[in-house]
Design a protein around this motif. Structure first.
Motif, short mmCIF file in Angstrom:
data_model
loop_
_atom_site.label_atom_id
_atom_site.label_comp_id
_atom_site.label_asym_id
_atom_site.label_seq_id
_atom_site.Cartn_x
_atom_site.Cartn_y
_atom_site.Cartn_z
N MET A 43 7.36 -7.24 -55.30
CA MET A 43 8.25 -7.98 -54.71
C MET A 43 8.52 -9.45 -55.33
O MET A 43 9.52 -9.64 -55.29
N GLN A 76 20.08 -6.25 -51.68
CA GLN A 76 19.32 -5.29 -50.89
C GLN A 76 19.43 -3.80 -51.31
O GLN A 76 18.40 -3.03 -51.32
N GLU A 80 15.89 -2.77 -52.47
CA GLU A 80 15.59 -1.82 -51.46
C GLU A 80 14.60 -2.59 -50.56
O GLU A 80 13.53 -2.18 -50.17
N ALA A 81 15.18 -3.82 -50.28
CA ALA A 81 14.11 -4.84 -49.42
C ALA A 81 15.04 -5.62 -48.81
O ALA A 81 16.38 -5.92 -49.24
N ARG A 82 14.85 -6.25 -47.78
CA ARG A 82 15.77 -7.22 -47.22
C ARG A 82 15.39 -8.50 -47.70
O ARG A 82 14.38 -9.11 -48.14
N LYS A 154 9.91 -6.04 -46.56
CA LYS A 154 10.05 -4.45 -46.64
C LYS A 154 9.27 -4.00 -45.40
O LYS A 154 8.06 -4.62 -45.00
N SER A 155 9.52 -3.13 -44.93
CA SER A 155 8.98 -2.35 -43.82
C SER A 155 7.67 -1.83 -44.23
O SER A 155 7.65 -1.18 -45.39
#
Length: 591
Positions: A43, A76, A80-82, A154-155
């Protein structure tokens, strides 16, 4: 021992399971942390990449919010992340998930504070907006007209899912390892307990007095040393037991073969030991008395009183008592106090000796001396009396010759008496050697009858002999002659004139013995005198015996000589009907 093996295996498996569980938890935690750390680093790189590639125009107000909101949504899709853009004062300028106007100020968020201080901020917390755990990474960015922070989140669902997959893989591996460890631990436990089982089994056999049992373990470790020690102990016990058994056997043999009786009585009166000789003397079996009180010997009242006195006084003593069961006897009892090493009183040891024969011999000796003195005194008194008369002067020659004849006869009687005493003494002391040889009985008795005929003719007594021509016997000829000379002489002496004396010899039914019978037609012997007829100096008719010149030792000598030939003699008689002396003797002598 198997339950112990199972417990040992369970303990080992529990320890291994706990160790593997702890290791699994540690590995899972390390895996999760490394996964999160890797995610955070990715990240950070993505933020740096956004910073490097994104244009940051100088927009203010709603234009900036619209621009960064649009870019956050575009980014995003790529990372693939907020994506969230935050100004220095904490105001959200753009967010890929929510409307910036509805979001709170982020200045005091943990990742923002840490990014301001350290350059990169990281944190994990529950997102109330999305309703799940999120990982947040923020970095300060100052490019073009933008001065603030870019934050990616990210979740952790994917991260947790990866951890769960790792758990599954690791759990499967741990399960396989656990099974292998269980098998190995069982083998280890079996390796430890199997020799212990053998040692325990042998130890139990030894406790059951099986001293031949041995542990067959060839190892050099502590278990092998233990097995060696057990075998050494068994060898030592076996050797000691053999020594004890040998000593017990020797002691038992000594006790059983002692001629004296042994009676051991504990301080409380219980009989501890009684040997075979004591059993015979007391007429009781050892198993009937051992472990019981000595007062159980109710048939020996005087003896029990003497034992009681010994137990009470605890001193050495020696006494004689007459017993009347199982036969009348005289017993000498020696009592000795028994003490243990610490001096405590244990009981009494009694030695019983049958002195019946000794006392009987002493009485016989005393009687013999008295009889000899008496028998010697009579002829000596006669010799002395008539000699003194002659010395005093006797004018009548006929009377002098009569006195001299009496002196001669009495001296002859004295000579016979001394000769018979010496002969009897030699026989009884076993100093009379036996010289066995074959004897033709018909010839032997014919010569004896020729010798006896002149004496028989004086009284007109008929001598008759019935001896088969083929009979032979092995014996001492001189002693046999002495036996039958005495019997025939007595038969002639005690038979009336015109009587008859008969001698017969016959082979008995068994074929190994001969029976001789000397029968006369004399005055006979009263029934009360028959049991004592073979005693020394015993006379049925004392007056007649002295007149006949008998010494009273002839039949005693006969009895001893018959016994030297392994034979027996008995008499059958009735007063006025004559007497029969019956001798049974073996054809051949042993030894």
């Amino acid at each position: 021992m198997k339950p112990f093996r199972n417990r040992l295996t369970l303990i080992i498996m529990t320890l291994i399971g706990l160790s593997m569980l702890g290791a699994g938890l540690a590995m899972a935690n390390v895996f999760k942390q490394s996964h999160i750390q890797l995610l955070e680093e990715n990240m950070v790189r993505e933020i740096n990449l956004i910073q490097a590639t994104l244009e940051f125009p100088s927009h203010n107000g709603s234009e900036a919010v619209t621009y960064y909101t649009q870019k956050s949504k575009e980014l995003q899709q790529l990372v693939e992340a907020r994506v969230t853009f935050i100004s220095n004062n904490g105001t959200v300028l753009g967010d890929s998930e929510s409307e910036p106007q509805s979001m709170d100020n982020h200045a005091l968020r943990e990742e923002m504070v840490q990014a301001q201080k350290e350059g990169t901020g990281r944190t994990i917390r529950y997102s109330s907006t999305l309703g799940q755990d999120m990982i947040y990474v923020a970095r300060p960015v100052s490019e073009g007209g933008f001065d603030g922070y870019i934050r990616l989140s990210k979740s952790l669902v994917e991260a947790n899912q990866g951890v769960r997959q790792g758990w599954m893989v690791m759990g499967a591996g741990l399960l396989v390892l656990f099974v292998l460890a269980a098998l190995i631990s069982y083998r280890i436990a079996a390796g430890l307990t199997s020799p212990l089982e053998k040692i325990t089994r042998v130890a139990r056999q030894i406790t059951r007095l099986d001293y031949d049992a041995r542990v067959d373990i060839q190892r050099k470790d502590e278990i092998g040393q233990l097995a060696h020690a057990i075998n050494g102990m068994a060898d030592s016990l076996q050797l000691q037991l053999k020594t004890i058994r040998d000593n017990e056997s020797l002691l038992q043999s000594v006790l059983n073969n002692m001629t004296g009786g042994i009676l051991m009585i504990r301080h409380d009166g219980l009989v501890m030991l009684i040997n075979r000789a004591a059993e015979g003397m007391l007429g009781i079996r050892a198993e009937q008395l051992t472990g019981k009180n000595y007062r159980e010997m109710k048939q020996h009242y005087e003896l029990t009183m003497l034992i009681q006195e010994g137990l009470e006084h605890r001193t050495h003593f020696r006494e004689e008592r007459n017993l009347y069961f199982p036969v009348e006897s005289t017993v000498r009892l020696d009592g000795v106090s028994m003490t243990q090493e610490d001096g405590s009183y244990r009981g009494m040891l009694f030695h019983l000796q049958d002195v019946t024969d000794i006392r009987r011999l002493e009485r016989m000796r005393s009687e013999f001396v008295a009889n000899v003195s008496h028998e010697l005194k009579t002829p000596l008194a006669a010799v002395k009396g008539f000699a003194e008369t002659l010395l005093g002067g006797v004018s009548d020659e006929k009377t002098s010759r009569s006195f001299l004849q009496i002196i001669y006869d009495e001296s002859e009687r004295l000579n016979r008496l001394i000769r018979d005493i010496l002969e009897l003494s030699k026989i009884e002391s076993k100093r009379s050697a036996m010289e066995y040889s074959p004897i033709h009985l018909s010839t032997f008795f014919e010569s004896m009858f020729e010798f006896m005929k002149p004496y028989a003719d004086k009284k007109r007594i008929q001598l008759k002999m019935e001896v088969p021509e083929e009979l032979f016997i092995e014996g001492d000829e001189d002693k046999l002659r002495q036996i039958f000379t005495n019997l025939l002489s007595n038969a002639v002496s005690y038979s009336q004139e015109g009587g008859r004396v008969q001698l017969t010899a016959e082979e008995m039914q068994e074929g190994d013995n001969l029976r001789f019978t000397v029968k006369d037609s004399g005055i006979g012997i009263p029934k009360k005198d028959l049991p004592r007829i073979f005693e020394r100096f015993y006379r049925v008719d004392k007056a007649r015996s002295r007149v006949s010149g008998g010494t009273g030792l002839g039949l005693s000598i006969v009895k001893h000589l018959v016994e030297l030939h392994q034979g027996s003699i008995k008499v059958e008689s009735e007063p006025g009907m004559g007497s029969s002396f019956i001798i049974e003797m073996p054809l051949l002598q042993e030894g």
